[in-house]
Scaffold this motif. Structure first.
Motif, PDB file in Angstrom:
ATOM      1  N   GLN A 161       2.048  14.129  -5.733  1.00  0.00           N
ATOM      2  CA  GLN A 161       2.202  12.705  -6.014  1.00  0.00           C
ATOM      3  C   GLN A 161       1.750  11.874  -4.815  1.00  0.00           C
ATOM      4  O   GLN A 161       1.605  10.673  -4.900  1.00  0.00           O
ATOM      5  CB  GLN A 161       3.644  12.374  -6.407  1.00  0.00           C
ATOM      6  N   ASN A 162       1.503  12.533  -3.703  1.00  0.00           N
ATOM      7  CA  ASN A 162       0.923  11.907  -2.522  1.00  0.00           C
ATOM      8  C   ASN A 162      -0.594  11.961  -2.685  1.00  0.00           C
ATOM      9  O   ASN A 162      -1.157  13.036  -2.929  1.00  0.00           O
ATOM     10  CB  ASN A 162       1.373  12.675  -1.275  1.00  0.00           C
ATOM     11  N   LEU A 163      -1.262  10.825  -2.578  1.00  0.00           N
ATOM     12  CA  LEU A 163      -2.706  10.767  -2.850  1.00  0.00           C
ATOM     13  C   LEU A 163      -3.522  11.663  -1.923  1.00  0.00           C
ATOM     14  O   LEU A 163      -4.503  12.270  -2.356  1.00  0.00           O
ATOM     15  CB  LEU A 163      -3.207   9.330  -2.746  1.00  0.00           C
ATOM     16  N   GLN A 164      -3.128  11.760  -0.683  1.00  0.00           N
ATOM     17  CA  GLN A 164      -3.877  12.593   0.248  1.00  0.00           C
ATOM     18  C   GLN A 164      -3.745  14.073  -0.133  1.00  0.00           C
ATOM     19  O   GLN A 164      -4.724  14.809  -0.101  1.00  0.00           O
ATOM     20  CB  GLN A 164      -3.370  12.360   1.669  1.00  0.00           C
ATOM     21  N   MET A 165      -2.556  14.478  -0.516  1.00  0.00           N
ATOM     22  CA  MET A 165      -2.347  15.870  -0.946  1.00  0.00           C
ATOM     23  C   MET A 165      -3.082  16.137  -2.258  1.00  0.00           C
ATOM     24  O   MET A 165      -3.660  17.199  -2.458  1.00  0.00           O
ATOM     25  CB  MET A 165      -0.854  16.169  -1.123  1.00  0.00           C
ATOM     26  N   ARG A 166      -3.083  15.159  -3.153  1.00  0.00           N
ATOM     27  CA  ARG A 166      -3.771  15.324  -4.436  1.00  0.00           C
ATOM     28  C   ARG A 166      -5.284  15.444  -4.211  1.00  0.00           C
ATOM     29  O   ARG A 166      -5.952  16.253  -4.847  1.00  0.00           O
ATOM     30  CB  ARG A 166      -3.452  14.154  -5.357  1.00  0.00           C
ATOM     31  N   GLU A 167      -5.812  14.635  -3.305  1.00  0.00           N
ATOM     32  CA  GLU A 167      -7.244  14.717  -2.992  1.00  0.00           C
ATOM     33  C   GLU A 167      -7.569  16.070  -2.368  1.00  0.00           C
ATOM     34  O   GLU A 167      -8.576  16.692  -2.701  1.00  0.00           O
ATOM     35  CB  GLU A 167      -7.656  13.581  -2.058  1.00  0.00           C
ATOM     36  N   MET A 168      -6.714  16.530  -1.471  1.00  0.00           N
ATOM     37  CA  MET A 168      -6.914  17.842  -0.860  1.00  0.00           C
ATOM     38  C   MET A 168      -6.907  18.921  -1.942  1.00  0.00           C
ATOM     39  O   MET A 168      -7.758  19.805  -1.957  1.00  0.00           O
ATOM     40  CB  MET A 168      -5.822  18.131   0.175  1.00  0.00           C
ATOM     41  N   PHE A 169      -5.963  18.836  -2.860  1.00  0.00           N
ATOM     42  CA  PHE A 169      -5.870  19.785  -3.964  1.00  0.00           C
ATOM     43  C   PHE A 169      -7.153  19.768  -4.789  1.00  0.00           C
ATOM     44  O   PHE A 169      -7.728  20.804  -5.102  1.00  0.00           O
ATOM     45  CB  PHE A 169      -4.659  19.446  -4.844  1.00  0.00           C
ATOM     46  N   SER A 170      -7.617  18.565  -5.136  1.00  0.00           N
ATOM     47  CA  SER A 170      -8.818  18.413  -5.956  1.00  0.00           C
ATOM     48  C   SER A 170     -10.040  19.024  -5.285  1.00  0.00           C
ATOM     49  O   SER A 170     -10.801  19.770  -5.904  1.00  0.00           O
ATOM     50  CB  SER A 170      -9.052  16.928  -6.250  1.00  0.00           C
ATOM     51  N   GLN A 171     -10.226  18.699  -4.010  1.00  0.00           N
ATOM     52  CA  GLN A 171     -11.394  19.204  -3.276  1.00  0.00           C
ATOM     53  C   GLN A 171     -11.335  20.723  -3.132  1.00  0.00           C
ATOM     54  O   GLN A 171     -12.328  21.412  -3.350  1.00  0.00           O
ATOM     55  CB  GLN A 171     -11.476  18.538  -1.902  1.00  0.00           C
TER      56      GLN A 171
ATOM     57  N   ASP B  65       3.605  18.312  -9.969  1.00  0.00           N
ATOM     58  CA  ASP B  65       4.455  18.683  -8.834  1.00  0.00           C
ATOM     59  C   ASP B  65       4.631  17.495  -7.888  1.00  0.00           C
ATOM     60  O   ASP B  65       3.703  16.720  -7.664  1.00  0.00           O
ATOM     61  CB  ASP B  65       3.796  19.854  -8.091  1.00  0.00           C
ATOM     62  N   ASP B  66       5.817  17.355  -7.333  1.00  0.00           N
ATOM     63  CA  ASP B  66       6.110  16.258  -6.399  1.00  0.00           C
ATOM     64  C   ASP B  66       5.140  16.236  -5.224  1.00  0.00           C
ATOM     65  O   ASP B  66       4.767  15.171  -4.741  1.00  0.00           O
ATOM     66  CB  ASP B  66       7.545  16.358  -5.865  1.00  0.00           C
ATOM     67  N   LEU B  67       4.731  17.396  -4.745  1.00  0.00           N
ATOM     68  CA  LEU B  67       3.825  17.483  -3.611  1.00  0.00           C
ATOM     69  C   LEU B  67       2.530  16.725  -3.878  1.00  0.00           C
ATOM     70  O   LEU B  67       1.991  16.059  -3.001  1.00  0.00           O
ATOM     71  CB  LEU B  67       3.515  18.952  -3.306  1.00  0.00           C
TER      72      LEU B  67
ATOM     73  N   HIS C 119      -2.617  24.705  -0.599  1.00  0.00           N
ATOM     74  CA  HIS C 119      -3.499  25.875  -0.631  1.00  0.00           C
ATOM     75  C   HIS C 119      -2.962  26.935  -1.585  1.00  0.00           C
ATOM     76  O   HIS C 119      -3.707  27.505  -2.388  1.00  0.00           O
ATOM     77  CB  HIS C 119      -3.654  26.452   0.781  1.00  0.00           C
ATOM     78  N   ALA C 120      -1.658  27.189  -1.521  1.00  0.00           N
ATOM     79  CA  ALA C 120      -1.042  28.183  -2.403  1.00  0.00           C
ATOM     80  C   ALA C 120      -1.143  27.760  -3.867  1.00  0.00           C
ATOM     81  O   ALA C 120      -1.436  28.586  -4.741  1.00  0.00           O
ATOM     82  CB  ALA C 120       0.416  28.406  -2.008  1.00  0.00           C
ATOM     83  N   LEU C 121      -0.915  26.468  -4.139  1.00  0.00           N
ATOM     84  CA  LEU C 121      -1.038  25.970  -5.518  1.00  0.00           C
ATOM     85  C   LEU C 121      -2.450  26.185  -6.047  1.00  0.00           C
ATOM     86  O   LEU C 121      -2.642  26.630  -7.183  1.00  0.00           O
ATOM     87  CB  LEU C 121      -0.683  24.480  -5.592  1.00  0.00           C
ATOM     88  N   VAL C 122      -3.444  25.879  -5.219  1.00  0.00           N
ATOM     89  CA  VAL C 122      -4.840  26.037  -5.637  1.00  0.00           C
ATOM     90  C   VAL C 122      -5.155  27.504  -5.891  1.00  0.00           C
ATOM     91  O   VAL C 122      -5.717  27.854  -6.932  1.00  0.00           O
ATOM     92  CB  VAL C 122      -5.808  25.441  -4.591  1.00  0.00           C
ATOM     93  N   CYS C 123      -4.790  28.367  -4.958  1.00  0.00           N
ATOM     94  CA  CYS C 123      -5.092  29.799  -5.113  1.00  0.00           C
ATOM     95  C   CYS C 123      -4.479  30.360  -6.387  1.00  0.00           C
ATOM     96  O   CYS C 123      -5.148  31.068  -7.141  1.00  0.00           O
ATOM     97  CB  CYS C 123      -4.594  30.582  -3.898  1.00  0.00           C
TER      98      CYS C 123
ATOM     99  N   PRO D 107       0.832  -1.209   0.000  1.00  0.00           N
ATOM    100  CA  PRO D 107       0.000   0.000   0.000  1.00  0.00           C
ATOM    101  C   PRO D 107       0.869   1.261   0.000  1.00  0.00           C
ATOM    102  O   PRO D 107       1.865   1.351   0.710  1.00  0.00           O
ATOM    103  CB  PRO D 107      -0.781  -0.106   1.311  1.00  0.00           C
ATOM    104  N   THR D 108       0.484   2.209  -0.833  1.00  0.00           N
ATOM    105  CA  THR D 108       1.237   3.456  -0.965  1.00  0.00           C
ATOM    106  C   THR D 108       0.322   4.578  -1.406  1.00  0.00           C
ATOM    107  O   THR D 108      -0.727   4.332  -1.995  1.00  0.00           O
ATOM    108  CB  THR D 108       2.393   3.308  -1.984  1.00  0.00           C
ATOM    109  N   GLN D 109       0.733   5.792  -1.114  1.00  0.00           N
ATOM    110  CA  GLN D 109       0.024   6.977  -1.606  1.00  0.00           C
ATOM    111  C   GLN D 109       0.783   7.621  -2.760  1.00  0.00           C
ATOM    112  O   GLN D 109       0.357   8.642  -3.286  1.00  0.00           O
ATOM    113  CB  GLN D 109      -0.148   7.994  -0.479  1.00  0.00           C
ATOM    114  N   ASP D 110       1.895   7.034  -3.152  1.00  0.00           N
ATOM    115  CA  ASP D 110       2.744   7.598  -4.206  1.00  0.00           C
ATOM    116  C   ASP D 110       2.177   7.215  -5.579  1.00  0.00           C
ATOM    117  O   ASP D 110       2.225   6.057  -6.001  1.00  0.00           O
ATOM    118  CB  ASP D 110       4.169   7.079  -4.049  1.00  0.00           C
ATOM    119  N   ILE D 111       1.654   8.195  -6.283  1.00  0.00           N
ATOM    120  CA  ILE D 111       1.012   7.955  -7.578  1.00  0.00           C
ATOM    121  C   ILE D 111       2.003   7.383  -8.588  1.00  0.00           C
ATOM    122  O   ILE D 111       1.649   6.532  -9.398  1.00  0.00           O
ATOM    123  CB  ILE D 111       0.357   9.246  -8.101  1.00  0.00           C
ATOM    124  N   THR D 112       3.237   7.832  -8.530  1.00  0.00           N
ATOM    125  CA  THR D 112       4.261   7.336  -9.454  1.00  0.00           C
ATOM    126  C   THR D 112       4.454   5.831  -9.277  1.00  0.00           C
ATOM    127  O   THR D 112       4.531   5.086 -10.265  1.00  0.00           O
ATOM    128  CB  THR D 112       5.595   8.077  -9.226  1.00  0.00           C
TER     129      THR D 112
END
Length: 190
Positions: free
Chosen positions: A113-123, A109-111, A82-86, A11-16
């Protein structure tokens, strides 16, 4: 069957890592030779990519995400998201093409590639677009395609039905304001 055993990884959160494992398994599992195994592989990949292993489908995923555990590192990463989204939303609403280029760069962005960060970005991206004036159908369609929100379904994928309704309401507001401005009338939010 567990998605990780199908993909042949831990199990991993790394999309790569997830994409690499899928590509490797795809070489062994051909749709023309074993359609059922291919379907299992495809479903495992989609589940892992969306992060379903790390969170159950619930309001946690479909509402703006609260700050996670407040360690210095996670807080810094959340502020970076948050900064990326804004920045992306600001550019998308002022210059659609440049904004789409920036959104693509954000997703690489490397940030994220973590699924939790990507989901946060998406939402957060969905909520920010819904809250800011200037959203057009064209912007929404292109962002949804890039984010794989699948908004054309009865139940969208990647965002909640409430987020989708808020996005459409923002499009209506923007269209109304532009119509009022074009016809020389003043607009108020009363």
């Amino acid at each position: 069957m567990e998605i990780w055993s199908v993909l042949g990884i831990e199990p991993t959160q790394d999309i790569t890592v997830i994409k690499r494992a899928y590509a490797l398994q795809l070489k062994k599992t051909r749709p023309d030779q074993d359609p059922d195994a291919y379907q299992q592989l495809r479903e495992a990949f989609e589940s892992a990519r969306r992060g379903e292993y790390f969170w159950a489908e619930s309001d946690i995923v479909t509402c703006p995400l609260p700050l996670m555990a407040l360690t210095d590192e996670s807080l810094i990463r959340q502020m970076q998201v948050h900064a990326l989204v804004c920045d992306a939303v600001t550019l998308l609403l002022s210059n659609e093409q440049a904004g789409l280029v920036q959104l693509f760069a954000c997703l690489s962005d490397d940030l994220l590639q973590n699924l939790q960060m990507r989901e946060m970005f998406s939402q957060q991206l969905a909520w920010d677009l819904a809250e800011r004036d200037g959203l057009t159908p064209s912007v929404l369609e292109q962002v949804a395609a890039m984010m794989e929100w699948e908004i054309d379904h009865y139940q969208p994928v990647g965002i909640s039905i409430y987020q989708l309704q808020a996005l459409y309401q923002q499009i209506e507001k923007t269209t109304g304001r532009r119509y009022q401005a074009d016809s020389g009338m003043l607009w108020s939010d009363d």
